[in-house]
Design a protein around this motif. Sequence first.
Motif, short mmCIF file in Angstrom:
data_model
loop_
_atom_site.label_atom_id
_atom_site.label_comp_id
_atom_site.label_asym_id
_atom_site.label_seq_id
_atom_site.Cartn_x
_atom_site.Cartn_y
_atom_site.Cartn_z
N PHE A 1 29.00 51.89 2.95
CA PHE A 1 29.17 50.49 3.34
C PHE A 1 30.23 50.35 4.42
O PHE A 1 30.05 49.70 5.43
N ASN A 2 31.37 51.00 4.14
CA ASN A 2 32.47 50.97 5.09
C ASN A 2 32.04 51.52 6.44
O ASN A 2 32.36 50.98 7.49
N ALA A 3 31.31 52.63 6.38
CA ALA A 3 30.93 53.30 7.62
C ALA A 3 29.92 52.47 8.40
O ALA A 3 29.84 52.58 9.62
N LEU A 4 29.17 51.60 7.69
CA LEU A 4 28.11 50.84 8.37
C LEU A 4 28.65 50.03 9.53
O LEU A 4 28.06 50.03 10.62
N SER A 5 29.77 49.34 9.29
CA SER A 5 30.27 48.47 10.35
C SER A 5 30.74 49.29 11.56
O SER A 5 30.58 48.86 12.69
N GLU A 6 31.30 50.49 11.27
CA GLU A 6 31.70 51.33 12.39
C GLU A 6 30.48 51.98 13.03
O GLU A 6 30.46 52.32 14.20
N ARG A 7 29.46 52.16 12.20
CA ARG A 7 28.35 52.95 12.69
C ARG A 7 27.26 52.10 13.33
O ARG A 7 26.23 52.62 13.72
N VAL A 8 27.53 50.81 13.41
CA VAL A 8 26.51 49.92 13.94
C VAL A 8 26.09 50.37 15.35
O VAL A 8 24.92 50.29 15.72
N TYR A 9 27.04 50.91 16.12
CA TYR A 9 26.71 51.36 17.47
C TYR A 9 25.80 52.58 17.44
O TYR A 9 24.86 52.68 18.22
N PRO B 1 30.14 52.94 27.48
CA PRO B 1 29.38 54.12 27.04
C PRO B 1 29.57 54.33 25.54
O PRO B 1 30.69 54.28 25.04
N ARG B 2 28.45 54.50 24.82
CA ARG B 2 28.51 54.76 23.38
C ARG B 2 27.80 56.08 23.12
O ARG B 2 26.72 56.33 23.67
N PHE B 3 28.42 56.89 22.28
CA PHE B 3 27.80 58.18 21.96
C PHE B 3 27.87 58.43 20.46
O PHE B 3 28.50 57.68 19.73
N SER C 1 28.81 67.09 20.31
CA SER C 1 29.24 67.55 21.63
C SER C 1 28.43 66.86 22.72
O SER C 1 27.45 66.15 22.45
N VAL C 2 28.84 67.07 23.96
CA VAL C 2 28.16 66.53 25.13
C VAL C 2 26.70 66.96 25.13
O VAL C 2 25.78 66.14 25.25
N LEU C 3 26.47 68.25 24.93
CA LEU C 3 25.09 68.77 24.98
C LEU C 3 24.24 68.16 23.86
O LEU C 3 23.10 67.74 24.07
N GLN C 4 24.83 68.09 22.65
CA GLN C 4 24.08 67.55 21.52
C GLN C 4 23.72 66.09 21.74
O GLN C 4 22.64 65.64 21.36
N ASN C 5 24.63 65.35 22.41
CA ASN C 5 24.35 63.95 22.69
C ASN C 5 23.19 63.79 23.66
O ASN C 5 22.52 62.76 23.67
#
Lengths: 390, 215
Positions: free
Chosen positions: A282-290, B94-96, B101-105
């Motif tokens: 749950f916590n990670a969801l908000s950070e992981r939204v991107y 930029p979002r990754f 790593s760069v290659l994995q992305n």
Amino acid sequence: MNLFYLVWKNVWKKPLASLLSILLFSLGTTIILSISSAQESLKTQVKESVQGVDMILGANGSPLQLVLSSLFHIDFPTGNIPLEKTEKLLKNPLIKEYLHISIGDNYQGYRIVGTEPEFLDWFKAEIEFGKPWNMSFGAVIGAEVAQNMNLELGGQFHSSHGFSGEGMGHDDHPFNVVGILKETGGVADRLIFCSTETVWNVHGKQRDADSEITASLIRFRNPGGLVAFPRIVRKIPEFTVASPAFEINRLFLVFEPLIGFLKVLAWVIIIISSLSIMFALFNALSERVYEISLMRVMGASRRKVFLSLILEGLYLAFFGFVAGFLFSKVISQNLLAWVLPGFASSGSWFEISSFEISLFVLVLLMGVVAALIPAIIGARKEISRILFSE
Amino acid sequence: MADPGYDLICQDLSFQYQGGKELRYPDLRLEKGSHWLIIGPSGSGKTTLLNMIAGLLKPEHGKILFLGTEIYALSSKDLDHFRGENLGIVFQTPRFFSAMSVLQNLLISNYLAGKKQSKERALYLLHTLGLKGMERKNVKELSLGEQQRLSLARALMNSPEILIADEPTSALDDKNCDELTNLLEKEANEFGTTLIIVSHDARLKSRFPNQIELK
């Protein structure tokens, strides 16, 4: 690069949170598996130690103590019984065969048992090197004794009084090692055998009208003896009879509530660990939204996002179980020996029981359940307006 | 009405957020390989248009034909797949996948679009975009300019038909801005990709004759 790898990376992005979840899962698993395996081993061991001994005749005292001291060699004997009177009692048509044992001395904490070589047949022990203990001061030693005391065929040792290894020494009468037993995995590994006469001789006595032994192990011709024989013995005040099966069952009944409590505790820990996974996700969801949005923009379906979050719960549960499984193997290989010296675990490293498999499935299921709600929320997230500028 | 000459056709598009004013859009016909700059003040609906073109936000009216496919007629799963396959996006920030790593992305772009993972293409793109030798680095170790170029490399991994860049230069200084714009044009030209840049960056106005102004 695949979903497993992606999730694997996500799991270890927050190593402490993940380790905590894994640790909790493994703790619950360890407790449950160790208890069950110790319980199983104990039952098998006890069954093997009883080996068809229907009843034990010994000095007046606690029946349980009599069983523990003369079969498992862990408690003190209840005392001694006069040999002549005992043999008279044992001349009874109910009794098929019997075996005297005399205990009371030790060598460095290993108990010395004076008995007949038939003991080996009764308890399915075999001599690996040498021969049985027919002659005076000839001793056959268990495998563990041989190894830990560095005793070989022809070696000598002095016994001492009592069971602790610190008693008064019997320095005049050294024992000669005439045989070494094959490893049995049972109590016999930790015992030293000699003839009953030898036990008397050590104490400067010979067989006479006052000779005593510690107990007699009895096999009946039929189960009727279990009822009839105690009736006869109860009339004589200096004797006690005990049925190993009955006493052991009573002992297990005492342990049962404790074991039940520990199992409940372990399940509570497992449930807490799935809650911890749920909160972590749950916590990670908000950070992981991107990252979720990235996945979707790059072509991942909602289903894939859902799966990736479920997989994360599964990973944690999986590693928790595996760690717990290994811990429990280490513990159960040693736990019995810590609690009850002389008892080894009967389970092997490579044996996987059906109970372990069902627990594995259950733990994985807990991982899935923990991840379910965060996964649904993550998968349903509307990703428009998350990545683009305003 | 598939029209092979056009990569993207938008007709009669409109959208209204709850409680907001209705956004109406001019019809667009973007030829294959053409370069466009979408400009307009904030609130003019640039982001909404990008979301609609990217298949992330269904318009209230009108339709979008992407390579002749009416994208909002596709199922959610097919649309996700279609987007991954045919659209490359460079975001303003930029979002990754920060754990990789760069290659994995770069490779994950192939994987998520359901395409064969091409390490050669990834290394080639890193090379052309001035990121040579950085493939093993974690994305967090890169400077902002490098991150923006990596973002472009990722957008190009699947050789998309259309490349969308959302305010790609707003955080960059003049030098980096020039460099990135050059790269965008160069790569788009090399692969015949249709390029759509959304920006209010005045520095870009003079460089792109094809402009769509939203009001």
